[in-house]
Design a protein around this motif. Structure first.
Motif, mmCIF file in Angstrom:
data_model
loop_
_atom_site.group_PDB
_atom_site.id
_atom_site.type_symbol
_atom_site.label_atom_id
_atom_site.label_comp_id
_atom_site.label_asym_id
_atom_site.label_seq_id
_atom_site.Cartn_x
_atom_site.Cartn_y
_atom_site.Cartn_z
ATOM 1 N N ARG A 58 64.248 -1.519 56.413
ATOM 2 C CA ARG A 58 63.474 -2.743 56.207
ATOM 3 C C ARG A 58 63.429 -2.939 54.703
ATOM 4 N NH1 ARG A 58 63.787 -0.547 61.056
ATOM 5 N NH2 ARG A 58 62.195 -1.179 62.556
ATOM 6 N N VAL A 59 64.052 -4.011 54.232
ATOM 7 C CA VAL A 59 64.226 -4.168 52.791
ATOM 8 C C VAL A 59 63.006 -4.841 52.163
ATOM 9 C CG1 VAL A 59 65.596 -5.256 50.995
ATOM 10 C CG2 VAL A 59 66.712 -4.250 52.977
ATOM 11 N N ILE A 60 62.541 -4.277 51.065
ATOM 12 C CA ILE A 60 61.530 -4.937 50.244
ATOM 13 C C ILE A 60 62.166 -5.157 48.877
ATOM 14 C CG2 ILE A 60 59.282 -4.726 49.150
ATOM 15 C CD1 ILE A 60 58.396 -3.058 51.529
ATOM 16 N N ARG A 61 62.276 -6.407 48.485
ATOM 17 C CA ARG A 61 62.933 -6.694 47.205
ATOM 18 C C ARG A 61 61.914 -6.611 46.078
ATOM 19 N NH1 ARG A 61 66.490 -11.996 45.747
ATOM 20 N NH2 ARG A 61 64.772 -13.064 46.754
ATOM 21 N N VAL A 62 62.225 -5.834 45.080
ATOM 22 C CA VAL A 62 61.330 -5.673 43.926
ATOM 23 C C VAL A 62 62.095 -6.113 42.677
ATOM 24 C CG1 VAL A 62 59.846 -3.847 44.844
ATOM 25 C CG2 VAL A 62 61.998 -3.225 43.768
ATOM 26 N N PRO A 63 61.365 -6.557 41.635
ATOM 27 C CA PRO A 63 62.071 -7.051 40.459
ATOM 28 C C PRO A 63 62.879 -5.966 39.749
ATOM 29 C CG PRO A 63 59.688 -7.221 40.187
ATOM 30 C CD PRO A 63 59.922 -6.821 41.581
ATOM 31 N N CYS A 64 62.426 -4.715 39.861
ATOM 32 C CA CYS A 64 63.084 -3.642 39.112
ATOM 33 C C CYS A 64 62.647 -2.340 39.755
ATOM 34 C CB CYS A 64 62.610 -3.693 37.653
ATOM 35 S SG CYS A 64 63.254 -2.369 36.617
ATOM 36 N N SER A 65 63.475 -1.310 39.675
ATOM 37 C CA SER A 65 63.022 -0.034 40.234
ATOM 38 C C SER A 65 61.779 0.466 39.471
ATOM 39 C CB SER A 65 64.132 1.005 40.196
ATOM 40 O OG SER A 65 64.730 1.043 38.931
ATOM 41 N N GLY A 66 61.603 -0.034 38.248
ATOM 42 C CA GLY A 66 60.397 0.322 37.488
ATOM 43 C C GLY A 66 59.139 -0.275 38.093
ATOM 44 N N ARG A 67 59.298 -1.250 38.983
ATOM 45 C CA ARG A 67 58.138 -1.852 39.627
ATOM 46 C C ARG A 67 57.615 -0.970 40.756
ATOM 47 N NH1 ARG A 67 54.128 -2.972 41.273
ATOM 48 N NH2 ARG A 67 53.169 -4.931 41.915
ATOM 49 N N VAL A 68 58.429 -0.042 41.205
ATOM 50 C CA VAL A 68 58.053 0.766 42.368
ATOM 51 C C VAL A 68 57.048 1.837 41.943
ATOM 52 C CG1 VAL A 68 58.877 2.234 44.229
ATOM 53 C CG2 VAL A 68 60.269 0.337 43.449
ATOM 54 N N ASP A 69 55.797 1.575 42.260
ATOM 55 C CA ASP A 69 54.740 2.548 42.012
ATOM 56 C C ASP A 69 54.897 3.660 43.048
ATOM 57 O OD1 ASP A 69 52.135 3.816 42.072
ATOM 58 O OD2 ASP A 69 51.405 2.087 40.954
ATOM 59 N N PRO A 70 54.745 4.936 42.639
ATOM 60 C CA PRO A 70 54.807 6.005 43.637
ATOM 61 C C PRO A 70 53.866 5.741 44.804
ATOM 62 C CG PRO A 70 54.713 6.939 41.456
ATOM 63 C CD PRO A 70 54.588 5.457 41.291
ATOM 64 N N PHE A 71 52.835 4.947 44.527
ATOM 65 C CA PHE A 71 51.891 4.644 45.584
ATOM 66 C C PHE A 71 52.538 3.850 46.718
ATOM 67 C CE2 PHE A 71 48.683 2.304 47.726
ATOM 68 C CZ PHE A 71 47.866 3.338 48.099
ATOM 69 N N PHE A 72 53.482 2.948 46.383
ATOM 70 C CA PHE A 72 54.166 2.166 47.417
ATOM 71 C C PHE A 72 54.845 3.113 48.403
ATOM 72 C CE2 PHE A 72 55.261 -1.523 44.272
ATOM 73 C CZ PHE A 72 53.917 -1.789 44.128
ATOM 74 N N ILE A 73 55.454 4.153 47.846
ATOM 75 C CA ILE A 73 56.222 5.087 48.659
ATOM 76 C C ILE A 73 55.284 5.840 49.601
ATOM 77 C CG2 ILE A 73 57.690 7.138 48.529
ATOM 78 C CD1 ILE A 73 58.581 6.014 45.739
ATOM 79 N N LEU A 74 54.162 6.310 49.041
ATOM 80 C CA LEU A 74 53.207 7.031 49.880
ATOM 81 C C LEU A 74 52.618 6.119 50.941
ATOM 82 C CD1 LEU A 74 51.268 9.241 47.330
ATOM 83 C CD2 LEU A 74 52.970 9.950 48.972
ATOM 84 N N GLN A 75 52.365 4.866 50.551
ATOM 85 C CA GLN A 75 51.741 3.968 51.517
ATOM 86 C C GLN A 75 52.711 3.653 52.664
ATOM 87 O OE1 GLN A 75 50.150 0.088 50.334
ATOM 88 N NE2 GLN A 75 48.256 0.717 51.312
ATOM 89 N N ALA A 76 54.003 3.513 52.320
ATOM 90 C CA ALA A 76 54.989 3.285 53.383
ATOM 91 C C ALA A 76 54.949 4.450 54.371
ATOM 92 C CB ALA A 76 56.376 3.141 52.775
ATOM 93 N N LEU A 77 54.899 5.676 53.840
ATOM 94 C CA LEU A 77 54.863 6.850 54.724
ATOM 95 C C LEU A 77 53.560 6.889 55.517
ATOM 96 C CD1 LEU A 77 56.358 9.536 52.334
ATOM 97 C CD2 LEU A 77 57.467 8.539 54.318
ATOM 98 N N GLN A 78 52.452 6.518 54.851
ATOM 99 C CA GLN A 78 51.158 6.515 55.541
ATOM 100 C C GLN A 78 51.165 5.541 56.705
ATOM 101 O OE1 GLN A 78 48.231 5.847 52.201
ATOM 102 N NE2 GLN A 78 47.078 7.236 53.486
ATOM 103 N N GLN A 79 51.831 4.393 56.509
ATOM 104 C CA GLN A 79 51.761 3.349 57.516
ATOM 105 C C GLN A 79 52.861 3.469 58.568
ATOM 106 O OE1 GLN A 79 50.918 -0.458 55.915
ATOM 107 N NE2 GLN A 79 49.036 0.309 55.022
ATOM 108 N N GLY A 80 53.540 4.599 58.582
ATOM 109 C CA GLY A 80 54.411 4.855 59.721
ATOM 110 C C GLY A 80 55.895 4.831 59.455
ATOM 111 N N ALA A 81 56.322 4.637 58.197
ATOM 112 C CA ALA A 81 57.756 4.716 57.920
ATOM 113 C C ALA A 81 58.199 6.172 58.075
ATOM 114 C CB ALA A 81 58.048 4.226 56.512
#
Lengths: 282, 143
Positions: free
Chosen positions: B39-62
Motif C-alpha cells: 500500500r503506497v504512501i507518497r512522501v515528499p522525501c525519505s527525510g519526511r519519514v518519521d520513525p513514528f510513521f513506521i511504528l504506527q503502521a506496524l501498530q495498526q496492523g501492517a
C-alpha cells in the motif's frame, strides 16, 4: 575547607556581588539522606547549599525554566555539564547567562545503592565549567556487572529479547516522569501530548507503551548523556537505561559521536557524513 | 494456484515522490508484475519519514514496512536522504535490539529509472515478510 563549605562561600560571593541573580544547587531534603534542588537568590540563603552523593537531580533541567531570570549560576556534575552542552548546542540557553560551578562526582546514590547510570560513567568531571569547586575526581573503572548484563541480553534470541523487554515495558503506567526529569526533553508539545493528530495512543497496552519507549529512545539518540535521571524517576522501576545505553552505543559506534562532550561538534542526528555506513539499506 | 488461506502480507510502502514513486510508476507503465501486497504512501522525501510513521503502521496492523528514497547524492532536496539514513540506522538497530524480526522493516534506495528493480524489491520484501508470518509484536489489539 570542605567542598560544601567552598560551594557555599562562592555562592554567597557571586550573589553578594550581583554577578548572578540565582544559584541553582542542592539543599537537604525532607528526610535524612535525601537532597533536593535549591534556588538561592539571597546571599544569606547560600548556607543551605550542600553537595554529596545524594545530590542526584540533573540541574540542567531547571535552566530552561529560569532562563529569563538573568544570569544564573549552576552546580554541575559531569553529566549535568554534558546536558548543558547539549542545551547550548541546541540554542536553548545562552552561555553568557550561565556561570557553571563544576564539581567532580563519585556517583550518586539512590536507595542506598549507586545509581545504575553511574556504574558505567566515563565523565565524572564537568566537561565545561567557569570554576571547579574542589578537585577533579579520577575516572572510575566501568563496573563489569552492567557490561555483563548487556552482553547477556544481546546474546538472547530475538524472541527472548522481545519477551524480556515487553515484560518490563508492559508495566509502564505512562506517567511521563521520565520525560519530565529529562534535561534534554523540552519540546513545547511532546509527541505523546499532541492531539491534532494524535500520534501515539495514551493507553498503557503493550503496543502503545512500546511505541512510546522506542520513540523516546530515538528522540534521545545522539543527545542522551546517560545521566540516568529517567531511570531513577521511574516509579515502576523499568530499566530505561537499557534502551538509552543501547542508543548511545549505536551513535558512538556508527557515527563516532558522544553526546554533550564537544561543544563544537553538533549532535549526531542533526548532521550527516556522505560516507556513513549503509549496510542495512537494500 | 495459491491456496485460499495462504497468508498474504500487508506492507505499507513509504515512497519518495522524486525517485521511488516514479520508479514504482515506471514498473506500472512497463506492465511489470509484482505482488499486490504493498500500500503506497507518497512522501515528499525519505527525510519526511518519521520513525513514528513506521511504528504506527506496524501498530495498526501492517505486517511489513518498506521505506524507499533516492540513492545518496540524488536527493531532490540535496541532503534529505543522508539525514534520513542516520535516523533509519538508529531505528533499524533499535528495532532489532527490541526483538522485532529483522526484515519486518526494509529500507531501500530506488531511482526513477529502476522500475525493474522496484518490482524485484517488492517481490523480495513480500517473500521475506511472508516467511516471518503476520506481525504479532507491535500490533495493537482492538479494545
Amino acid at each position: 575547607m570542605s567542598r560544601s563549605e567552598k560551594l557555599r562561600q562562592r555562592a554567597k560571593e557571586l550573589l553578594a556581588s550581583k554577578e548572578v541573580a540565582m544559584v541553582i544547587g542542592y539543599c537537604a531534603g525532607s528526610k535524612p539522606g535525601l537532597s533536593q534542588p535549591a534556588f538561592i537568590t539571597r546571599p544569606e540563603e547560600a548556607q543551605r547549599l550542600i553537595f554529596d552523593s545524594t545530590c542526584s537531580q540533573n540541574l540542567a533541567n531547571y535552566l530552561l525554566k529560569v532562563k529569563n531570570s538573568g544570569k544564573v549560576a549552576v552546580v554541575a556534575k559531569g553529566c549535568d555539564s554534558r546536558s548543558i552542552v547539549v542545551l547550548l548546542q541546541e540554542n536553548q540557553i545562552q552561555r553568557e547567562n550561565l556561570y557553571i560551578l563544576g564539581v567532580g562526582c563519585d556517583g550518586v546514590v539512590q536507595n542506598g545503592a549507586k545509581s545504575v547510570s553511574c556504574l558505567a560513567c566515563q565523565y565524572p568531571n564537568p566537561v565545561i565549567y567557569d570554576e571547579m569547586i574542589g578537585d577533579e575526581v579520577e575516572k572510575p573503572a566501568p563496573d563489569p556487572i552492567v557490561a555483563k548484563n548487556d552482553k547477556e541480553f544481546e546474546q538472547l534470541s530475538s524472541a527472548e529479547r522481545w519477551q524480556v523487554l515487553s515484560e518490563d515495558i508492559s508495566r509502564c503506567i505512562r506517567c511521563y516522569a521520565c520525560r519530565q526529569v529529562c534535561p534534554n526533553c523540552y519540546c513545547p508539545v511532546c509527541f505523546v501530548d499532541a492531539s491534532m493528530p494524535q500520534l501515539v495512543g495514551r493507553t498503557h497496552n503493550l503496543s502503545d507503551n512500546m511505541a512510546f519507549h522506542i520513540i523516546r529512545a530515538l528522540h534521545m539518540a545522539g543527545r542522551c548523556v546517560e545521566c540516568g535521571a529517567c531511570h531513577r524517576a521511574c516509579p515502576m522501576g523499568i530499566d530505561l537505561m537499557r534502551l538509552n545505553r543501547r542508543v548511545a552505543r549505536i551513535v558512538r559506534e556508527r557515527f563516532d559521536s558522544v553526546a554533550g562532550v564537544d561543544i563544537n561538534k553538533p549532535p549526531a542526528l542533526t548532521q550527516f557524513n556522505p560516507a556513513d555506513p549503509q549496510e542495512f539499506i537494500k | 494456484m495459491p491456496e485460499g488461506n495462504e497468508f498474504e502480507p500487508k506492507i505499507v510502502a513509504f515512497l519518495c515522490n522524486w525517485c521511488s514513486y516514479a520508479g514504482a510508476d515506471l514498473a506500472g507503465i512497463s506492465r511489470m508484475h509484482y505482488p499486490p501486497s504493498i500500500r503506497v504512501i507518497r512522501v515528499p522525501c525519505s527525510g519526511r519519514v518519521d520513525p513514528f510513521f513506521i511504528l504506527q503502521a506496524l501498530q495498526q496492523g501492517a505486517d511489513g514496512v518498506l521505506v524507499s528514497g533516492c540513492h545518496p547524492g540524488d536527493c531532490h532536496y540535496l541532503t534529505g536522504n543522508y539525514v534520513a539514513r542516520r535516523r533509519f540506522a538508529v531505528l533499524n538497530d533499535l528495532l532489532e535490539f527490541c526483538g522485532i524480526e529483522p526484515g519486518r522493516v526494509t529500507f531501500a534506495w530506488v531511482s526513477a529509472s529502476e522500475g525493474e528493480r522496484f518490482a524485484q524489491l517488492v517481490k523480495e520484501v513480500t517473500e521475506k515478510v511472508k516467511g516471518l508470518g503476520p506481525n504479532q509484536k507491535l500490533k495493537k489489539e482492538l479494545p
